[in-house]
Write an enzyme that holds these catalytic residues in place. Structure first.
Site, PDB file in Angstrom:
ATOM      1  N   SER A  17      48.750  69.398  19.798  1.00  0.00           N
ATOM      2  CA  SER A  17      49.681  70.233  20.209  1.00  0.00           C
ATOM      3  C   SER A  17      49.316  71.472  20.179  1.00  0.00           C
ATOM      4  O   SER A  17      49.331  71.969  18.867  1.00  0.00           O
ATOM      5  CB  SER A  17      51.079  69.761  19.551  1.00  0.00           C
ATOM      6  OG  SER A  17      52.029  70.881  19.921  1.00  0.00           O
ATOM      7  N   HIS A  41      48.588  68.258  24.631  1.00  0.00           N
ATOM      8  CA  HIS A  41      50.200  68.130  24.664  1.00  0.00           C
ATOM      9  C   HIS A  41      50.558  69.878  24.703  1.00  0.00           C
ATOM     10  O   HIS A  41      50.283  70.772  23.601  1.00  0.00           O
ATOM     11  CB  HIS A  41      50.379  67.544  23.326  1.00  0.00           C
ATOM     12  CG  HIS A  41      51.950  67.397  23.270  1.00  0.00           C
ATOM     13  ND1 HIS A  41      52.441  66.199  23.765  1.00  0.00           N
ATOM     14  CD2 HIS A  41      52.779  68.131  22.550  1.00  0.00           C
ATOM     15  CE1 HIS A  41      53.796  66.403  23.543  1.00  0.00           C
ATOM     16  NE2 HIS A  41      54.105  67.385  22.824  1.00  0.00           N
ATOM     17  N   ASP A  43      53.875  72.029  24.646  1.00  0.00           N
ATOM     18  CA  ASP A  43      55.433  72.095  24.183  1.00  0.00           C
ATOM     19  C   ASP A  43      55.930  73.004  24.785  1.00  0.00           C
ATOM     20  O   ASP A  43      55.896  74.086  24.721  1.00  0.00           O
ATOM     21  CB  ASP A  43      55.593  71.957  22.696  1.00  0.00           C
ATOM     22  CG  ASP A  43      55.366  70.684  21.871  1.00  0.00           C
ATOM     23  OD1 ASP A  43      55.829  69.668  22.421  1.00  0.00           O
ATOM     24  OD2 ASP A  43      54.232  70.686  21.051  1.00  0.00           O
ATOM     25  N   MET A  45      59.622  74.990  25.483  1.00  0.00           N
ATOM     26  CA  MET A  45      60.853  74.759  24.833  1.00  0.00           C
ATOM     27  C   MET A  45      61.685  76.263  25.748  1.00  0.00           C
ATOM     28  O   MET A  45      61.070  77.085  25.879  1.00  0.00           O
ATOM     29  CB  MET A  45      60.869  75.284  23.599  1.00  0.00           C
ATOM     30  CG  MET A  45      59.970  74.150  22.806  1.00  0.00           C
ATOM     31  SD  MET A  45      60.102  74.440  21.165  1.00  0.00           S
ATOM     32  CE  MET A  45      58.809  72.924  20.375  1.00  0.00           C
ATOM     33  N   HIS A  74      55.487  68.409  27.712  1.00  0.00           N
ATOM     34  CA  HIS A  74      56.748  67.864  27.140  1.00  0.00           C
ATOM     35  C   HIS A  74      57.779  68.873  27.266  1.00  0.00           C
ATOM     36  O   HIS A  74      57.746  70.014  26.725  1.00  0.00           O
ATOM     37  CB  HIS A  74      56.362  67.754  25.414  1.00  0.00           C
ATOM     38  CG  HIS A  74      57.607  67.179  24.745  1.00  0.00           C
ATOM     39  ND1 HIS A  74      57.530  67.393  23.271  1.00  0.00           N
ATOM     40  CD2 HIS A  74      58.776  66.703  25.073  1.00  0.00           C
ATOM     41  CE1 HIS A  74      58.691  66.962  22.984  1.00  0.00           C
ATOM     42  NE2 HIS A  74      59.571  66.461  23.931  1.00  0.00           N
ATOM     43  N   MET A  76      61.165  70.374  26.904  1.00  0.00           N
ATOM     44  CA  MET A  76      62.334  70.434  25.984  1.00  0.00           C
ATOM     45  C   MET A  76      63.247  71.472  26.271  1.00  0.00           C
ATOM     46  O   MET A  76      63.489  72.586  26.076  1.00  0.00           O
ATOM     47  CB  MET A  76      61.750  70.748  24.663  1.00  0.00           C
ATOM     48  CG  MET A  76      61.204  69.586  23.945  1.00  0.00           C
ATOM     49  SD  MET A  76      60.262  69.736  22.315  1.00  0.00           S
ATOM     50  CE  MET A  76      58.604  70.724  23.067  1.00  0.00           C
ATOM     51  N   MET A 144      60.466  60.644  19.714  1.00  0.00           N
ATOM     52  CA  MET A 144      60.254  61.984  18.807  1.00  0.00           C
ATOM     53  C   MET A 144      60.471  61.283  17.153  1.00  0.00           C
ATOM     54  O   MET A 144      61.053  61.010  16.841  1.00  0.00           O
ATOM     55  CB  MET A 144      61.365  62.988  19.092  1.00  0.00           C
ATOM     56  CG  MET A 144      61.119  63.701  20.396  1.00  0.00           C
ATOM     57  SD  MET A 144      59.487  64.428  20.535  1.00  0.00           S
ATOM     58  CE  MET A 144      59.556  65.575  19.146  1.00  0.00           C
ATOM     59  N   ASP A 182      55.395  61.823  18.261  1.00  0.00           N
ATOM     60  CA  ASP A 182      55.344  63.490  18.147  1.00  0.00           C
ATOM     61  C   ASP A 182      56.355  64.256  17.012  1.00  0.00           C
ATOM     62  O   ASP A 182      57.588  63.719  17.301  1.00  0.00           O
ATOM     63  CB  ASP A 182      55.884  64.005  19.692  1.00  0.00           C
ATOM     64  CG  ASP A 182      55.774  65.366  19.690  1.00  0.00           C
ATOM     65  OD1 ASP A 182      55.175  66.144  18.701  1.00  0.00           O
ATOM     66  OD2 ASP A 182      56.001  65.975  20.759  1.00  0.00           O
ATOM     67  N   GLY A 204      50.083  68.631  16.206  1.00  0.00           N
ATOM     68  CA  GLY A 204      50.094  70.280  16.035  1.00  0.00           C
ATOM     69  C   GLY A 204      49.545  70.610  14.660  1.00  0.00           C
ATOM     70  O   GLY A 204      48.259  70.964  14.613  1.00  0.00           O
TER      71      GLY A 204
HETATM   72  C1  DX5 Z   1      58.100  69.364  18.078  1.00  0.00           C
HETATM   73  C2  DX5 Z   1      57.054  69.494  19.283  1.00  0.00           C
HETATM   74  C3  DX5 Z   1      55.907  68.944  18.782  1.00  0.00           C
HETATM   75  C4  DX5 Z   1      55.113  69.641  17.570  1.00  0.00           C
HETATM   76  C5  DX5 Z   1      54.432  68.467  16.842  1.00  0.00           C
HETATM   77  O1  DX5 Z   1      59.352  70.045  18.933  1.00  0.00           O
HETATM   78  O2  DX5 Z   1      57.501  68.546  20.241  1.00  0.00           O
HETATM   79  O3  DX5 Z   1      54.863  68.551  19.676  1.00  0.00           O
HETATM   80  O4  DX5 Z   1      54.339  70.667  18.179  1.00  0.00           O
HETATM   81  O5  DX5 Z   1      54.103  69.395  15.685  1.00  0.00           O
HETATM   82  P1  DX5 Z   1      53.492  68.841  14.366  1.00  0.00           P
HETATM   83  O6  DX5 Z   1      52.451  68.001  14.798  1.00  0.00           O
HETATM   84  O7  DX5 Z   1      53.205  70.092  13.482  1.00  0.00           O
HETATM   85  O8  DX5 Z   1      54.653  68.073  13.616  1.00  0.00           O
HETATM   86 ZN    ZN Z   2      55.765  67.893  21.798  1.00  0.00          ZN
END
Ligand code: DX5
Ligand code: ZN
Length: 227
Positions: A17, A41, A43, A45, A74, A76, A144, A182, A204
């Site tokens: 990520s 990946h 993310d 947001m 992804h 969000m 999640m 994730d 991530g």
């Molecule tokens: C959280 C994201 C994840 C995040 C995971 O909202 O969807 O993809 O980057 O990060 P780690 O692996 O650090 O938990």
């Molecule tokens: Zn994610």
């Protein structure tokens, strides 16, 4: 618009990520881990669906020339219907929308029509029943393992029975659907998630926050294989 193939469904995939990478050097970060990872990946947001803002289609477009990995986006965001096409045009290969948003059937159909690989995500407290009706319309189920919004949170092990149930139902129905986890995935939690039935591991912090991200990705893959 040609899309990158996701590879065989059900195989172990490491999906770093970029949320945990240095946003000032994203192209370097993704090249750095290329050899030991499978997907990328992304993310997305919007500050509404989750309390954080990250990146959008222009960044996907800028990263596309630096990677031939499957771009696993992804979303969000509360209004994915407005942005699925811009993401597809920018170079996303798959888009995952959250079931909590509603009008799920329409969103999945829109993804499909745009030529995207279709993903559906559920938050840790969303029961399996909410995603079960859509299993035959998706390629990927994202369960999640943290509440979305931020990297570096702790893995919620209580989600594992939902992963087990999803894997049982998908297999029993003879469907071809990846299960992605994730949040909080590291060398300790990866084998737990794989043991429960997940095959796509997003990470991530466990990759990009390490002093040697490439070696960290390799360690994660090794750990996932030892389930
Ligand atoms: C959280 C994201 C994840 C995040 C995971 O909202 O969807 O993809 O980057 O990060 P780690 O692996 O650090 O938990
Ligand atoms: Zn994610």
């Amino acid at each position: 618009m040609s899309k990158v193939d996701a590879g065989p469904t059900g195989e172990l995939r490491i999906a770093p990520s970029i949320l945990s990478a240095d946003f000032g050097s994203l192209s370097k970060a993704i090249k750095l881990v290329d050899e030991e990872t499978d997907w990328l990946h992304v993310d997305v947001m919007d500050g509404h669906f989750v309390p954080n803002i990250t990146i959008g289609p222009p960044v996907v477009k800028s990263l596309r020339p630096y990677s031939n990995k499957f771009f696993d986006c992804h979303l969000m965001i509360t209004e994915p219907e407005k942005y699925l096409e811009p993401f597809a045009k920018a170079g996303a290969d798959g888009c995952t929308v959250h079931v909590e948003i509603g009008h799920t059937a329409e969103l999945l159909e829109q993804c499909r029509e745009l030529g995207l690989r279709v993903g559906l995500a559920a938050n840790p407290d969303t029961p399996f029943d909410k995603v079960a009706p859509f299993l035959d319309q998706i390629d990927l189920l994202l369960l999640m393992t943290v509440f979305p919004g931020f990297g570096g949170q702790s893995f919620i092990a209580d989600v594992m029975p939902k992963v087990e149930l999803a894997r049982r139902e998908i297999n029993a129905a003879g469907l071809s659907v990846d299960i992605e986890v994730d949040g909080g995935i590291d060398t300790t939690t990866a084998p737990i998630a794989v043991g429960a039935g997940a095959n796509v591991l997003v990470a991530g912090n466990a990759i990009f926050a390490q002093s040697e991200p490439l070696a960290a990705a390799a360690r994660l893959r090794d750990a996932a294989r030892t389930k």
